[in-house]
Design a protein around this motif. Structure first.
Motif, PDB file in Angstrom:
ATOM      1  N   VAL B  48       0.843  -1.203   0.000  1.00  0.00           N
ATOM      2  CA  VAL B  48       0.000   0.000   0.000  1.00  0.00           C
ATOM      3  C   VAL B  48       0.867   1.237   0.000  1.00  0.00           C
ATOM      4  N   SER B  49       0.466   2.228  -0.798  1.00  0.00           N
ATOM      5  CA  SER B  49       1.001   3.572  -0.615  1.00  0.00           C
ATOM      6  C   SER B  49      -0.184   4.517  -0.638  1.00  0.00           C
ATOM      7  N   VAL B  50      -0.097   5.568   0.138  1.00  0.00           N
ATOM      8  CA  VAL B  50      -1.208   6.510   0.200  1.00  0.00           C
ATOM      9  C   VAL B  50      -0.744   7.779  -0.503  1.00  0.00           C
ATOM     10  N   VAL B  51      -1.257   7.963  -1.709  1.00  0.00           N
ATOM     11  CA  VAL B  51      -0.680   8.952  -2.616  1.00  0.00           C
ATOM     12  C   VAL B  51      -1.703  10.036  -2.957  1.00  0.00           C
ATOM     13  N   PRO B  52      -1.293  11.289  -2.819  1.00  0.00           N
ATOM     14  CA  PRO B  52      -2.198  12.366  -3.247  1.00  0.00           C
ATOM     15  C   PRO B  52      -2.425  12.268  -4.750  1.00  0.00           C
ATOM     16  N   PHE B  53      -3.630  11.957  -5.139  1.00  0.00           N
ATOM     17  CA  PHE B  53      -3.951  11.743  -6.553  1.00  0.00           C
ATOM     18  C   PHE B  53      -4.279  13.098  -7.168  1.00  0.00           C
ATOM     19  N   ASN B  54      -3.478  13.508  -8.104  1.00  0.00           N
ATOM     20  CA  ASN B  54      -3.733  14.844  -8.681  1.00  0.00           C
ATOM     21  C   ASN B  54      -3.579  14.850 -10.208  1.00  0.00           C
ATOM     22  N   THR B  55      -3.819  13.701 -10.825  1.00  0.00           N
ATOM     23  CA  THR B  55      -3.653  13.672 -12.280  1.00  0.00           C
ATOM     24  C   THR B  55      -4.979  13.433 -13.003  1.00  0.00           C
ATOM     25  N   SER B  56      -6.077  13.631 -12.298  1.00  0.00           N
ATOM     26  CA  SER B  56      -7.355  13.461 -12.971  1.00  0.00           C
ATOM     27  C   SER B  56      -8.381  14.420 -12.381  1.00  0.00           C
ATOM     28  N   GLY B  57      -8.051  15.671 -12.475  1.00  0.00           N
ATOM     29  CA  GLY B  57      -8.973  16.680 -11.971  1.00  0.00           C
ATOM     30  C   GLY B  57      -8.969  17.852 -12.910  1.00  0.00           C
ATOM     31  N   LYS B  58     -10.122  18.411 -13.167  1.00  0.00           N
ATOM     32  CA  LYS B  58     -10.184  19.556 -14.081  1.00  0.00           C
ATOM     33  C   LYS B  58      -9.348  20.694 -13.543  1.00  0.00           C
ATOM     34  N   GLY B  59      -8.552  21.287 -14.405  1.00  0.00           N
ATOM     35  CA  GLY B  59      -7.741  22.424 -13.991  1.00  0.00           C
ATOM     36  C   GLY B  59      -6.281  22.064 -13.810  1.00  0.00           C
ATOM     37  N   LEU B 108     -23.160  16.600  -0.525  1.00  0.00           N
ATOM     38  CA  LEU B 108     -22.529  15.482  -1.225  1.00  0.00           C
ATOM     39  C   LEU B 108     -22.395  15.779  -2.714  1.00  0.00           C
ATOM     40  N   ASN B 109     -21.201  15.642  -3.228  1.00  0.00           N
ATOM     41  CA  ASN B 109     -20.951  15.771  -4.664  1.00  0.00           C
ATOM     42  C   ASN B 109     -19.992  14.665  -5.040  1.00  0.00           C
ATOM     43  N   ILE B 110     -20.411  13.807  -5.944  1.00  0.00           N
ATOM     44  CA  ILE B 110     -19.629  12.603  -6.235  1.00  0.00           C
ATOM     45  C   ILE B 110     -18.852  12.706  -7.543  1.00  0.00           C
ATOM     46  N   HIS B 111     -18.816  13.881  -8.117  1.00  0.00           N
ATOM     47  CA  HIS B 111     -18.165  14.033  -9.415  1.00  0.00           C
ATOM     48  C   HIS B 111     -16.743  14.581  -9.261  1.00  0.00           C
ATOM     49  N   PRO B 112     -15.736  13.763  -9.577  1.00  0.00           N
ATOM     50  CA  PRO B 112     -14.342  14.200  -9.420  1.00  0.00           C
ATOM     51  C   PRO B 112     -14.049  15.508 -10.143  1.00  0.00           C
ATOM     52  N   SER B 113     -14.704  15.711 -11.293  1.00  0.00           N
ATOM     53  CA  SER B 113     -14.420  16.939 -12.034  1.00  0.00           C
ATOM     54  C   SER B 113     -14.938  18.153 -11.275  1.00  0.00           C
ATOM     55  N   GLU B 114     -15.798  17.922 -10.290  1.00  0.00           N
ATOM     56  CA  GLU B 114     -16.330  19.047  -9.515  1.00  0.00           C
ATOM     57  C   GLU B 114     -15.774  19.106  -8.101  1.00  0.00           C
ATOM     58  N   TYR B 115     -15.457  17.963  -7.521  1.00  0.00           N
ATOM     59  CA  TYR B 115     -15.044  18.011  -6.111  1.00  0.00           C
ATOM     60  C   TYR B 115     -13.545  18.207  -5.916  1.00  0.00           C
ATOM     61  N   GLY B 116     -12.768  18.197  -6.991  1.00  0.00           N
ATOM     62  CA  GLY B 116     -11.335  18.425  -6.848  1.00  0.00           C
ATOM     63  C   GLY B 116     -11.047  19.772  -6.201  1.00  0.00           C
ATOM     64  N   THR B 117      -9.910  19.858  -5.532  1.00  0.00           N
ATOM     65  CA  THR B 117      -9.576  21.096  -4.826  1.00  0.00           C
ATOM     66  C   THR B 117      -8.086  21.418  -4.951  1.00  0.00           C
ATOM     67  N   THR B 118      -7.786  22.687  -4.923  1.00  0.00           N
ATOM     68  CA  THR B 118      -6.379  23.072  -4.787  1.00  0.00           C
ATOM     69  C   THR B 118      -5.944  22.752  -3.359  1.00  0.00           C
ATOM     70  N   TYR B 119      -4.611  22.715  -3.183  1.00  0.00           N
ATOM     71  CA  TYR B 119      -4.092  22.353  -1.861  1.00  0.00           C
ATOM     72  C   TYR B 119      -2.833  23.145  -1.585  1.00  0.00           C
ATOM     73  N   SER B 120      -2.478  23.197  -0.326  1.00  0.00           N
ATOM     74  CA  SER B 120      -1.281  23.940   0.072  1.00  0.00           C
ATOM     75  C   SER B 120      -0.628  23.200   1.235  1.00  0.00           C
ATOM     76  N   LYS B 121       0.416  23.804   1.774  1.00  0.00           N
ATOM     77  CA  LYS B 121       1.105  23.260   2.954  1.00  0.00           C
ATOM     78  C   LYS B 121       1.499  21.790   2.768  1.00  0.00           C
ATOM     79  N   GLU B 122       2.001  21.503   1.570  1.00  0.00           N
ATOM     80  CA  GLU B 122       2.330  20.116   1.274  1.00  0.00           C
ATOM     81  C   GLU B 122       3.643  19.723   1.945  1.00  0.00           C
ATOM     82  N   THR B 123       3.638  18.644   2.684  1.00  0.00           N
ATOM     83  CA  THR B 123       4.873  18.121   3.269  1.00  0.00           C
ATOM     84  C   THR B 123       4.945  16.632   2.998  1.00  0.00           C
ATOM     85  N   ALA B 124       6.166  16.134   2.866  1.00  0.00           N
ATOM     86  CA  ALA B 124       6.319  14.699   2.630  1.00  0.00           C
ATOM     87  C   ALA B 124       7.619  14.228   3.232  1.00  0.00           C
TER      88      ALA B 124
END
Lengths: 746, 746
Positions: B48-59, B108-124
């Motif tokens: 398992v890896s828990v990965v921020p998925f950011n390659t399938s969102g509008k924008g 509730l909104n189940i559409h990835p093209s609508e529920y995607g969000t920008t993000y900040s404060k990323e640490t890894a």
């Protein structure tokens, strides 16, 4: 003659019954003319039926993707694409028709549009069906237990295939999981539901295990790949949007439109037996159902058992005299009255609780497929009288559903509530059962349950929409219909009033005078919809004005018609069975009433194919001196619409409701007024009818009905246990206590 | 600065190690420039890896449906659509990226093209990732064990939702089953596979169980309905081809493109922990993995354990001197070398057997994700030396796969063989491991296994297509390529010859002189492809004529190029590592050879981003007096392509192969010739490197490498345990026995 009605007994019956009543079951009756029945093999109230699926193959006259078909089999069709294992019978909306097994020969071909075949040598009887697949030269036979289907395929030497198609079905759901367990076993599940193609939230899985008695030489799974657009599609080979085959996949494959296959290389002609267990709980239960019901039992033995089970059920009513066709119409109708509701619980008693589908367990049998708008009118009365143990299972199932969901069922299907049709039919069934004297369910809970749906409920009453305005105005105002809050304000009002009549009678029986009065008064609300100028029950506005325009003839053949559900003002004109005398007064007297009744029949406004007016022929019995018209009409309609032919049911059998009409009508009595425990009397079709009664329930073992006297169909007199009876109605109590009823004809 | 490289230790380590090596792991390295790594949380060799998925969102700048993306995360992207729980790292073909959990707030909104969000404060950091979702004002943190992922979401007061999206993924498979078990648990499976979007038969399910520490107020499932045409569509409401939500569905829903949700009404800001267990065997095993690895353990404790596990692995090599950036490049590369192959067996030892996926059990660990065309070149050599227990798991897994399928793996992915790339790399890995002296696997079986794929096989050899012609001609004639029987006749020949060299050396070690000679002779077949006029290895016809036209510069950047796989004649010019002296002779001597090598670098024909030429910089070591060029080139390339930045890997990390190049190159030695148990030497990046060795395996505890002397990068002399060493190669045996190697720089 393509189809042979199987009069001969092929198998040695293990039963000791002298008479083989299954000889008079012709499962082809109702398979044309939208009867929606099928000739597949089924045990009484079986969860499983094994049905020749012929409504989705290229070359058929009617095809589910180009017609509105609600049945897996049409007599007119010629292309067979396999045996479906879960099916509805006599239902006017499509669903199930799934878990389809198709035998083929030659190279593997997984496309139904290509592998379909013409067939011949079709035979069908209770619990058995066979045919010959011409393209493949494969003889097939099928039979069933309650929870498993068994097929026998005689393959010629050479390559052969068994295709388990989980894509094709009588459903627009197509999700499935399939796992090839080994070279003799496949397991999985398939989504069904979405009844009528428009209940997207009532979807759920059916589970199956398939076992074959020959080891496959090759196995695999196929799946339709979604059509992908965009950059990904450039990398996909030809499988984009296409079927692909995955060989040797001994693990679950999940998705839409998939299937699995076993392929064989037969050195000589080989007989293959395929057994499929079904469950609505789990794959494990499907396997247990299969193992408990059919493992280590031969095909012939299972077919024999199915026949014996049917024989035991059919033997409860013995008819004598009448032609073979009459007997066949009668016993086939009786057979059709015991297809649905059907068992949903597994052999271990487990079933999916309504709505949540959590696994519950019963000591008895959980039933499903309650098409109550249809069946409340006569099927349950037939069950109450002749098969009280089945009727109790039904009522107790309904009360369990109330426990599980807070509501009695309306149109229940495999644990889902489809809310199909209108009104509050469960109240009528529960009350009618009680009023006829059948005990064995919690009457207090039943009363509580039927009261619940009778009142407005915070958040909405799903059973009785607009019940608030119905109570306020005494009828459902047409405004509610125009605002799309319900379907058919007149029809719905009449359904509510007959439910309220039922509640009133139930309350009275329970000694609740207050509720009796309240609901009796409600039940009289129909009068407010009666337009004394036109003598029709008409859609009415809140302000008391009649809705215009109004054409009583409009709305036949399912045209949309304000006020009415699947019919017109004629077909609802008399749908107040519980108060025909009161209705007659609304008409201004017997003359106008009889004139209207005559007019309806003369103008061909009577619809034998639907339920609202099905008691009309018996309405003449209420008018002294006109009873002979009931006798004439019932015989006329019966002989016209109910015959020993594929089109021998007037229309949708409606889970046995049409059939129950025939059964009663041929016996000479009919429960014309639900929740009024009486029967209207008419000339029987047979010289003698012997009904075996449950002594524990009715205190007597038998009721004999005889027809004696002249050759006309008109009744001269009726003698109950030797005493001449006045009038053409008999109470349920008097009927079951009668021992003998003799109709003397003129 | 959007992304903060997490240098600080947030959690108190339970480890007693003085040094925290995870401080020098920057998981953002390789997340740009198609490195294909990701900053998600993972334990060493975790399933398992828990990965921020950011390659399938509008924008997003790059989006998987409009670009060829093989990774779930791109540094450049800005729209987050959830955490995926099974992922590939550093792989150039898309797959997995599935089981995605997205926290949202509001309705509730189940559409990835609508529920995607920008993000900040990323640490890894190693085993930990966090960010802040701007649209929802939700702070998220994730960590992982080997078989489970744990997320912590800090929701503000109000409505909140957890969306488990089983439709979105880095796969064009979309079939799934989901069951809401109760208001805190969801289970199911999802189809993945079809690696590169073009392996339609290698699909299989991944199973999961998700547990949440807060009871949901509302639950449900959604599903995309197939678009239906024809008459059925007329009855379908707006859900045709659309998503539909089914509330309170506590039973399996199966089909394409579905998901499940938990919704909450939080009166105050609330922290929610989501734990997801994964298995490739069953839902039960996924639940057991979750329970054994993470139940009753806090998020912080799990994050600490992940860090400790990484620290234990990383501490096997201690570097001193060098900048923080150097150390970060080094330890991050070492970290990336321990992502894949990863464990596939569950905590109970069960795993799906290759191909059939029948459940098997191991006492040890079953590995998966073998990208052997890449990793045979250096990654396994790194494992053999420093992590022999891991290398043994890999070799034994490979032999188990041989037992299960009859073939060693080529590009194995979760039990499927994708047959990606060319050649016979497993033979090389097995032989190289043995030749370096690592024991602990069945050498006879290994020899049998590598011999099998070396010969033609009835029905076709899936590992070595055209091996018959290869044997016949000594090279794969270009005709076979032109007839589409394989990809790249020159490249494939070279892959076969290095495999044959490996078999020869293995045979020699086992005392099989006959096989030694046979395969040694085969390995010299490369010479038949060497065109002494152009000094290139060129595609050749059966009749011995060179294929025309020929342009050694054609074929860079993945252009299709006859003869070559992902490259051109320059990039394969020297891919005969096992016989560089022989190759030099083909060139006609050192001068031409060095000239060509110089030319390749000068003309920018060297491709650091791909494997075939990755040993080129070390080739100067074979030419006396030119070793300084190795020292120069290695440093130049390392500093250019491998940096402490998101684009700090030359290209696809190729499951750690690029990273292994850096690890070795920074330590001052490199296994330039697979199955030749030696290392080419060059200037280390650090003043001191201490490698902890497994005493049971190598008979010694430690190898210390020091850089001393002048400030240049040129080596003056090399002392092994105090004795001056001749030449710039050291055998594996001498290296592990060295105790200390000192590089004196000028």
């Amino acid at each position: 003659m393509k189809k042979i009605f199987y009069l001969l007994t092929l198998f040695l019956s293990t039963s000791l019954l002298a008479q083989d009543y299954t000889e008079y079951v012709n499962p082809f009756i109702g398979t044309s003319n939208y009867g929606a029945t099928n000739p597949g093999a089924i045990a009484p109230r079986g969860m499983v039926s094994v049905v020749p699926f012929n409504t989705s193959g290229k070359g058929n006259k009617m095809e589910k993707d180009s017609d509105w078909l609600s049945f897996p089999y049409a007599y007119e069709n010629t292309i067979f694409t396999g045996y479906s294992h879960v099916n509805l019978s006599g239902v006017g909306c499509p669903d199930l028709g799934a878990v389809i097994v198709m035998p083929t020969t030659g190279d593997l071909n997984i496309h139904p549009s290509e592998y379909g075949t013409t067939y011949s040598k079709e035979t069908a009887k209770a619990g058995y069906y066979s045919n010959f697949l011409e393209k493949y030269q494969v003889a097939t036979e099928v039979t069933a237990t309650q929870r498993a289907g068994i097929s026998k395929y005689k393959f010629p030497a050479g390559k052969a295939n068994l295709l388990l198609n989980l894509g094709q079905a009588l459903s627009n759901e197509s999700g499935a999981m399939v796992k090839v367990v080994n070279d003799q076993e496949i397991e999985g599940m398939r989504m069904i539901g979405s009844f009528c193609y428009n209940n997207p939230k009532t979807i759920y899985p059916v589970y199956f295990v398939m076992k074959v008695n020959k080891k496959a030489d090759r196995t695999g799974v196929w799946q339709q790949h979604n059509k992908i657009d965009g950059i990904e599609a450039q990398w996909m080979s030809a499988y984009n949007g296409q079927q692909r085959i995955i060989e040797d996949a001994y693990y679950p494959i999940i998705g839409d439109s998939l299937g699995a296959y076993f392929s064989y290389d037969f050195e000589e002609a080989t007989e293959v037996e395929v057994k499929i267990g079904i469950s609505y709980v789990s794959i494990e239960n499907a396997r247990e159902n299969l193992e408990k019901e059919v493992s280590n039992v031969s095909f012939d033995e299972i077919a024999n058992r199915a026949k014996d089970n049917w024989n035991e059920k059919l033997s409860r009513i013995e008819v004598e005299g009448g032609s073979d066709d009459d007997k066949t119409v009668f016993y086939t109708a009786l057979y059709h009255s015991m297809i649905h509701p059907n068992v949903m619980s597994d052999v271990n008693g487990e079933y999916p609780e309504a709505k949540t589908r959590k696994t519950k367990k019963t000591d008895g049998e959980r039933y499903t497929v309650f098409s109550l708008w249809d069946t409340y009118r006569n099927l349950h009365q037939l069950m109450t009288l002749v098969y009280p143990e089945q009727q109790l299972n039904m009522v107790n199932t309904m009360l369990d559903i109330y426990d599980e969901t807070g509501w009695l069922p309306k149109w229940e299907l495999n644990g889902t509530e489809t809310f199909t049709m209108v009104g509050d039919p469960a109240a009528i069934v529960v009350a009618d059962t009680y009023l006829r004297g059948l005990r064995g369910f919690d009457e207090q809970k039943a009363f509580e349950a039927i009261l619940k749906s009778a009142y407005p409920v915070e958040g909405g009453n799903p059973v009785r929409p607009c019940v608030d305005n119905y109570i306020k105005y005494g009828y459902v105002p047409v405004e509610d219909e125009l605002e799309d809050k319900l379907w058919g304000s007149v029809s719905t009002t009449l359904e509510y009033t007959v439910a309220d009549w039922s509640i009133a009678q139930f309350a009275k029986e329970l000694g609740d005078q207050e509720k009796y009065k309240e609901f009796y008064n409600r039940s009289m609300g129909y009068k407010k919809m009666f337009d004394k100028e036109s003598n029709f029950l008409r859609p009415k506005h809140m302000d008391g004005k009649w809705h215009e325009p109004f054409d009583p003839a409009h709305g036949a053949n399912f045209e949309h018609n304000i006020g009415y559900v699947e019919g017109n003002a004629y077909q609802y004109n008399l749908m107040v069975q519980y108060d025909i005398p009161g209705l007659v007064k609304q008409f201004g007297g017997s003359k106008a009433f009889v004139n209207r009744l005559d007019e309806i029949f003369e103008k061909d406004q009577f619809d034998m194919a639907n339920e609202p007016d099905m008691a009309y022929p018996y309405a003449y019995n209420y008018i002294k001196g006109k009873e002979y018209k009931t006798q004439d009409k019932v015989i006329e309609l019966r002989e016209k619409y109910f015959t020993n032919k594929p089109d021998g049911i007037a229309g949708n059998d409606d889970t046995g409701t049409m059939s129950a009409w025939v059964v009663f009508s041929m016996m000479g009595f009919y429960p014309d007024a639900p929740s009024t425990p009486q029967y209207a009397l008419t000339t029987p079709a047979f010289d003698k009818v012997t009904i075996k009664l449950d002594h524990d329930v009715w205190g007597t073992d038998e009721l004999v009905i005889k027809k004696e006297g002249g050759n006309t169909n008109h009744i001269q007199s009726i003698k109950v246990n030797g005493k001449t009876k006045k009038g053409y109605f008999i109470s349920h109590k008097d009927l079951v206590g009668a021992k003998e009823i003799v109709f003397h004809t003129k």
